[in-house]
Design an enzyme around this catalytic site. Structure first.
Site, mmCIF file in Angstrom:
data_model
loop_
_atom_site.group_PDB
_atom_site.id
_atom_site.type_symbol
_atom_site.label_atom_id
_atom_site.label_comp_id
_atom_site.label_asym_id
_atom_site.label_seq_id
_atom_site.Cartn_x
_atom_site.Cartn_y
_atom_site.Cartn_z
ATOM 1 N N SER A 100 0.603 15.778 5.196
ATOM 2 C CA SER A 100 -0.791 16.421 4.616
ATOM 3 C C SER A 100 -1.309 17.164 5.761
ATOM 4 O O SER A 100 -1.106 17.007 7.061
ATOM 5 C CB SER A 100 -1.259 15.129 4.527
ATOM 6 O OG SER A 100 -0.489 14.197 3.343
HETATM 7 N N1 SAM Z 1 1.285 10.487 5.053
HETATM 8 C C1 SAM Z 1 2.545 11.325 5.086
HETATM 9 C C2 SAM Z 1 2.409 12.051 6.288
HETATM 10 O O1 SAM Z 1 1.563 11.932 7.253
HETATM 11 O O2 SAM Z 1 3.568 12.917 6.746
HETATM 12 C C3 SAM Z 1 2.360 12.332 3.836
HETATM 13 C C4 SAM Z 1 2.953 11.617 2.766
HETATM 14 S S1 SAM Z 1 3.568 12.694 1.526
HETATM 15 C C5 SAM Z 1 2.227 13.561 0.963
HETATM 16 C C6 SAM Z 1 3.570 11.400 0.285
HETATM 17 C C7 SAM Z 1 4.720 10.608 0.518
HETATM 18 O O3 SAM Z 1 4.828 9.559 -0.501
HETATM 19 C C8 SAM Z 1 6.148 11.040 0.417
HETATM 20 O O4 SAM Z 1 6.983 10.806 1.505
HETATM 21 C C9 SAM Z 1 6.720 10.421 -0.777
HETATM 22 O O5 SAM Z 1 8.302 10.320 -0.651
HETATM 23 C C10 SAM Z 1 6.113 9.133 -0.822
HETATM 24 N N2 SAM Z 1 6.002 8.413 -2.119
HETATM 25 C C11 SAM Z 1 6.034 8.582 -3.308
HETATM 26 N N3 SAM Z 1 5.917 7.741 -4.123
HETATM 27 C C12 SAM Z 1 6.101 6.569 -3.375
HETATM 28 C C13 SAM Z 1 6.179 5.189 -3.472
HETATM 29 N N4 SAM Z 1 6.213 4.692 -4.988
HETATM 30 N N5 SAM Z 1 6.476 4.441 -2.707
HETATM 31 C C14 SAM Z 1 6.528 4.888 -1.417
HETATM 32 N N6 SAM Z 1 6.346 6.223 -0.971
HETATM 33 C C15 SAM Z 1 6.313 7.101 -2.115
#
Ligand code: SAM
Length: 204
Positions: A52
């Site tokens: 993000s």
């Molecule tokens: N917080 C992260 C960072 O600082 O890099 C950014 C995260 S990215 C915008 C969203 C993340 O949520 C992705 O890595 C994706 O794989 C994960 N995600 C999506 N659905 C999910 C779920 N049900 N459980 C765990 N992770 C999930």
């Protein structure tokens, strides 16, 4: 420069600014994107996912109003950058990621930085019930509803923040539980996140 960047966007919380100064963001981006590590936009980390943008990480962290002994559940470890910011503030961090390769990479970087966090690969829409309740919950992917297990695993009082809405247009939603367990929702503006994919994220 990071300090000025954040303060010019209205981030005032000293704990948040100090955490940003202590965590090297360039560790969490792919080598080829290192020159862009500090630009204020999301960057690709592979697997159709993003780290993000710094401002959103700072804003969500500030809105959680963290105490340094808070137990925090993060859904969507991704690169591990938001996880690192939470740990640098001193919180006990539990973070769930659904893509094993991302979780593995994040774990290595967090270990290199000697940040002590608990990670697991799973469907974060189910939360992490074994360690609940959590003082704070942060979800870094979007769904049309807040998954019910996360609301149940939030302590009273407690604060959850998550992007809620349709693809490409969501509202940063804050759900606060009062000491009596009543929940109240407020909005902190528009945002765009990748989808939360799992059992309690219908439609994604
Ligand atoms: N917080 C992260 C960072 O600082 O890099 C950014 C995260 S990215 C915008 C969203 C993340 O949520 C992705 O890595 C994706 O794989 C994960 N995600 C999506 N659905 C999910 C779920 N049900 N459980 C765990 N992770 C999930």
């Amino acid at each position: 420069m990071v300090k000025e960047q954040l303060q010019s966007r209205g981030i005032k919380n000293k704990k948040v600014v100090d955490a940003f100064l202590s965590v090297p963001r360039e560790y969490f981006v792919p080598d080829i994107l290192m020159p862009d590590a500090y630009t204020d936009r999301p960057l690709s980390i592979g697997y159709d996912q993003t780290i993000s943008q710094p401002y959103i990480v700072a804003l969500m962290t500030e809105l959680l109003d963290l105490g340094s002994s808070d137990k925090v559940l993060e859904i969507g470890t991704g690169s591990g950058y938001q996880t690192a910011i939470l740990a640098a503030i001193g919180c006990s961090v539990y973070s769930v990621e659904r893509i094993p390769e991302l979780a593995e990479k994040a774990e290595k970087i967090l270990k290199t930085l000697k940040l002590n966090v608990s990670l697991k690969v799973d469907d974060g829409t189910e939360g992490w019930p074994e360690h609940s309740p959590y003082d704070k919950i942060i979800v870094t992917a979007a769904a049309t509803v807040i998954p019910q297990p996360l609301i149940e695993q939030l302590s009273s009082p407690g604060t959850l923040i998550m992007p809620v809405g349709e693809s490409f247009q969501q509202t940063l939603t804050i759900l606060k539980k009062t000491p009596t367990g009543k929940s109240e929702r407020t909005s902190a503006g528009g945002c765009i996140f990748v989808p939360l994919i799992g059992k309690y994220a219908p439609g994604n």
